[in-house]
Motif scaffolding. Sequence first.
Motif, mmCIF file in Angstrom:
data_model
loop_
_atom_site.group_PDB
_atom_site.id
_atom_site.type_symbol
_atom_site.label_atom_id
_atom_site.label_comp_id
_atom_site.label_asym_id
_atom_site.label_seq_id
_atom_site.Cartn_x
_atom_site.Cartn_y
_atom_site.Cartn_z
ATOM 1 N N THR A 88 78.908 5.710 -8.580
ATOM 2 C CA THR A 88 79.226 4.965 -9.801
ATOM 3 C C THR A 88 78.249 3.826 -10.044
ATOM 4 O O THR A 88 78.493 2.943 -10.841
ATOM 5 N N THR A 89 77.138 3.805 -9.354
ATOM 6 C CA THR A 89 76.082 2.834 -9.627
ATOM 7 C C THR A 89 74.784 3.597 -9.816
ATOM 8 O O THR A 89 74.695 4.778 -9.504
ATOM 9 N N GLY A 90 73.759 2.911 -10.296
ATOM 10 C CA GLY A 90 72.503 3.572 -10.573
ATOM 11 C C GLY A 90 71.722 3.954 -9.334
ATOM 12 O O GLY A 90 70.826 4.771 -9.398
ATOM 13 N N ALA A 91 72.025 3.359 -8.178
ATOM 14 C CA ALA A 91 71.267 3.634 -6.961
ATOM 15 C C ALA A 91 71.640 5.002 -6.402
ATOM 16 O O ALA A 91 72.822 5.334 -6.299
ATOM 17 N N PRO A 92 70.661 5.833 -6.029
ATOM 18 C CA PRO A 92 70.986 7.125 -5.422
ATOM 19 C C PRO A 92 71.638 6.917 -4.064
ATOM 20 O O PRO A 92 71.330 5.966 -3.348
ATOM 21 N N LYS A 93 72.559 7.826 -3.702
ATOM 22 C CA LYS A 93 73.255 7.719 -2.428
ATOM 23 C C LYS A 93 73.223 9.057 -1.708
ATOM 24 O O LYS A 93 73.248 10.116 -2.348
ATOM 25 N N LEU A 94 73.182 8.993 -0.378
ATOM 26 C CA LEU A 94 73.190 10.190 0.450
ATOM 27 C C LEU A 94 74.478 10.217 1.257
ATOM 28 O O LEU A 94 74.725 9.336 2.090
ATOM 29 N N ALA A 95 75.305 11.230 1.028
ATOM 30 C CA ALA A 95 76.547 11.390 1.774
ATOM 31 C C ALA A 95 76.279 12.232 3.017
ATOM 32 O O ALA A 95 75.690 13.316 2.924
ATOM 33 N N ALA A 96 76.701 11.724 4.168
ATOM 34 C CA ALA A 96 76.418 12.374 5.447
ATOM 35 C C ALA A 96 77.549 13.316 5.846
ATOM 36 O O ALA A 96 78.700 12.898 5.972
ATOM 37 N N HIS A 97 77.212 14.586 6.059
ATOM 38 C CA HIS A 97 78.174 15.594 6.505
ATOM 39 C C HIS A 97 77.870 15.987 7.940
ATOM 40 O O HIS A 97 76.706 16.240 8.289
ATOM 41 N N THR A 98 78.889 16.086 8.779
ATOM 42 C CA THR A 98 78.707 16.620 10.122
ATOM 43 C C THR A 98 78.880 18.136 10.097
ATOM 44 O O THR A 98 79.393 18.720 9.138
ATOM 45 N N HIS A 99 78.474 18.773 11.218
ATOM 46 C CA HIS A 99 78.727 20.203 11.341
ATOM 47 C C HIS A 99 80.223 20.482 11.325
ATOM 48 O O HIS A 99 80.670 21.478 10.738
ATOM 49 N N ALA A 100 80.997 19.607 11.953
ATOM 50 C CA ALA A 100 82.446 19.802 11.953
ATOM 51 C C ALA A 100 83.014 19.743 10.542
ATOM 52 O O ALA A 100 83.903 20.527 10.184
ATOM 53 N N ASN A 101 82.522 18.816 9.713
ATOM 54 C CA ASN A 101 82.948 18.736 8.309
ATOM 55 C C ASN A 101 82.733 20.073 7.603
ATOM 56 O O ASN A 101 83.649 20.625 6.977
ATOM 57 N N GLU A 102 81.514 20.585 7.693
ATOM 58 C CA GLU A 102 81.159 21.785 6.934
ATOM 59 C C GLU A 102 81.877 23.027 7.453
ATOM 60 O O GLU A 102 82.347 23.858 6.669
ATOM 61 N N VAL A 103 81.971 23.167 8.772
ATOM 62 C CA VAL A 103 82.636 24.339 9.340
ATOM 63 C C VAL A 103 84.127 24.336 8.988
ATOM 64 O O VAL A 103 84.688 25.371 8.605
ATOM 65 N N ALA A 104 84.775 23.173 9.085
ATOM 66 C CA ALA A 104 86.200 23.101 8.769
ATOM 67 C C ALA A 104 86.456 23.444 7.308
ATOM 68 O O ALA A 104 87.369 24.226 6.983
ATOM 69 N N ASP A 105 85.669 22.887 6.392
ATOM 70 C CA ASP A 105 85.885 23.153 4.973
ATOM 71 C C ASP A 105 85.606 24.614 4.647
ATOM 72 O O ASP A 105 86.329 25.236 3.860
ATOM 73 N N ALA A 106 84.556 25.174 5.257
ATOM 74 C CA ALA A 106 84.237 26.583 5.022
ATOM 75 C C ALA A 106 85.372 27.482 5.521
ATOM 76 O O ALA A 106 85.709 28.484 4.878
ATOM 77 N N TRP A 107 85.974 27.130 6.664
ATOM 78 C CA TRP A 107 87.097 27.930 7.168
ATOM 79 C C TRP A 107 88.287 27.856 6.212
ATOM 80 O O TRP A 107 88.950 28.859 5.942
ATOM 81 N N MET A 108 88.569 26.662 5.695
ATOM 82 C CA MET A 108 89.694 26.503 4.769
ATOM 83 C C MET A 108 89.516 27.380 3.531
ATOM 84 O O MET A 108 90.489 27.912 2.994
ATOM 85 N N ILE A 109 88.289 27.537 3.084
ATOM 86 C CA ILE A 109 88.006 28.386 1.917
ATOM 87 C C ILE A 109 88.066 29.856 2.316
ATOM 88 O O ILE A 109 88.623 30.692 1.591
ATOM 89 N N ALA A 110 87.524 30.188 3.494
ATOM 90 C CA ALA A 110 87.492 31.581 3.946
ATOM 91 C C ALA A 110 88.878 32.109 4.316
ATOM 92 O O ALA A 110 89.094 33.325 4.320
ATOM 93 N N ALA A 111 89.811 31.203 4.609
ATOM 94 C CA ALA A 111 91.164 31.617 5.008
ATOM 95 C C ALA A 111 91.967 32.104 3.806
ATOM 96 O O ALA A 111 93.171 31.893 3.723
#
Length: 625
Positions: A221-244
């Motif tokens: 919500t500001t003009g400065a670009p931001k980088l959101a950090a994802h862990t492997h656990a974040n991505e694997v868990a979310d992918a499983w929730m979708i694949a289930a």
Amino acid sequence: MSGASLWPRYAGPADLAVIEAVPLADRNLPESTYALLQRAAAWWPEHPATTVLPEAARWREPVCRTFGELLADVHRYANLLRELGVRRGDAVALMAPNCADLVPATLAAQLAGVAAPLNGGLSRDHLGELLRLSGARVLITAGPELAPEVWDTARSLAAELDVVLVLRPTGAPGAPAALPAVEGVRVGYLAELASTMDSADFAGEPPVAADLAALFHTGGTTGAPKLAAHTHANEVADAWMIAANSLLDVGSVVFAALPLFHVNALVVTLLAPLFRGQHAVWAGPLGYREPELYGQFWQIVEHHRIAAMSAVPTVYAVLAQCPVDADITSLRYAMVGAAPLPAAVREAFQAHTGVTLVEGYGLTEATCASARSFPDVPRPGTVGQRLPYQRMKVVHPETGEELPGGETGVLAISGPTVFLGYVVGRDRTGYLLDGLGKLRDGWLDTGDLARLDADGFVHLAGRAKDLIIRGGHNIDPALVEDALLAHPQVTAAGAVGRPDEHAGEVPVAYVTLTPGATASEAELLAWAAGRVPERAAAPKAVTVLDALPVTDVGKPYKLALRADATRRAIAEALVAFDRVTVDAVIEDGTVLAVVTLPSEVDEPEVAAALARYAVPARLTTEGKP
């Protein structure tokens, strides 16, 4: 682990409690996205994993990889990155439209280091700042054959890099052209340089669950670009929730066309299919932005027996107008998200195709998806039920206190998909991360206004944050406001989204001017268009006001601007109906269009016109209570 334990029944709202009776830790999820790919390659080595189309006109000439071949290419690319000095905590930037080699390159970046996908359409200043934040010294990018504009941008940024690895178009014929030298930078074709690397294994230490997998840029919500950090656990868990998802089994085919710099493309159409040996068919480099795709789309669905797809509302609005010239009975459902879904788009698409549109909800800071709907158990007016193992609550926008069930407030999320924070710097131990006010005691403030029902379904009620969502693309209003504030006669500026039947929202701006100012609205419109850092952010209208609205405590009140923009858009949409009046009011934090009809006007016709917009409306007829 048994298949029943790994894949519980998940077809309706009542399944959530049964799923969560088994702790997520007992689901035996892979340690990382690399371990997920390894398992897929071990279980289905000869099954098709990815089919990438060079372009719509040549959809019968794709490049295909089995799961075994995908793993081999990821090993080659990751081993090259390691040889170039990339280690676990080092970012590898990726800036290219989708192509056959970008898929394994993205997974390889997560294996050797940390993937940092970039939207090559951003301004060079923004891209330079994102590169600086990530610390990336290696860039994988489109070459001159694949995307000349992106290649020019990459060359302009090369002085900040050590290595530039170049991608060719999908199925490019013949030997590649020589690349121009860049002083002090190693430049070469990725596939060519990796051809001699070991394809059987990765030479370094594989990542673990807590390691960073990716840095995704987000508008915030500001003009400065931001980088959101994802862990492997974040991505694997979310992918499983979708694949289930009980509706898609092993070998089902999904269609992918969103750009890989977007979390939806990575999590929904790359990682989730790895869990169940599903085949992802990827569109060409322009994805859904390629006009020719729509003329071939239903034939592609029939040929590949596509079972599911994911897109934004504008895509379905176009497909609802495309004659169904093929057998599309394989298509079980179509996922939609990233922007509000107008009722008219839902009804037109479903009537035209017989395919159910399934809404979802998510955001980059929660990895990707946080809620989903069920095609066989529709719940109109919601964006779905929270996903397993994610927690949701609604809090007071000022105090942060949890509100009772059914009340509207700011939606907050906790659980295994919530990110660690934004990159704010680096030291010798790695990235420095900060929630920047979005994280509180493990809860993510989504900035979205919502209420939750007893079954965990999310009823969105507008956005507390000010992002403008144009065709699923997030636009930071500060980009528009900063451009206008640079005008010498502009004293204040506010940008909001105006409802649009094609894009969902388009940016418009309101300004105040210095005393005696001569700038016209047309001049200000041209000024802003020439200065916003991305074309999509150029406002469609600039309106001059005596003063911008503020709250009782003097803060900018953008809801009032949204209300005015809504009133103007709906009035324009109904201009053909004589004596219809349009107002817009704010109720419970949501802008509501109020339309008053003379008795002789046909109410269903007006309702049909309104249904093209994702705007709640109230119709009244003169003389009726």
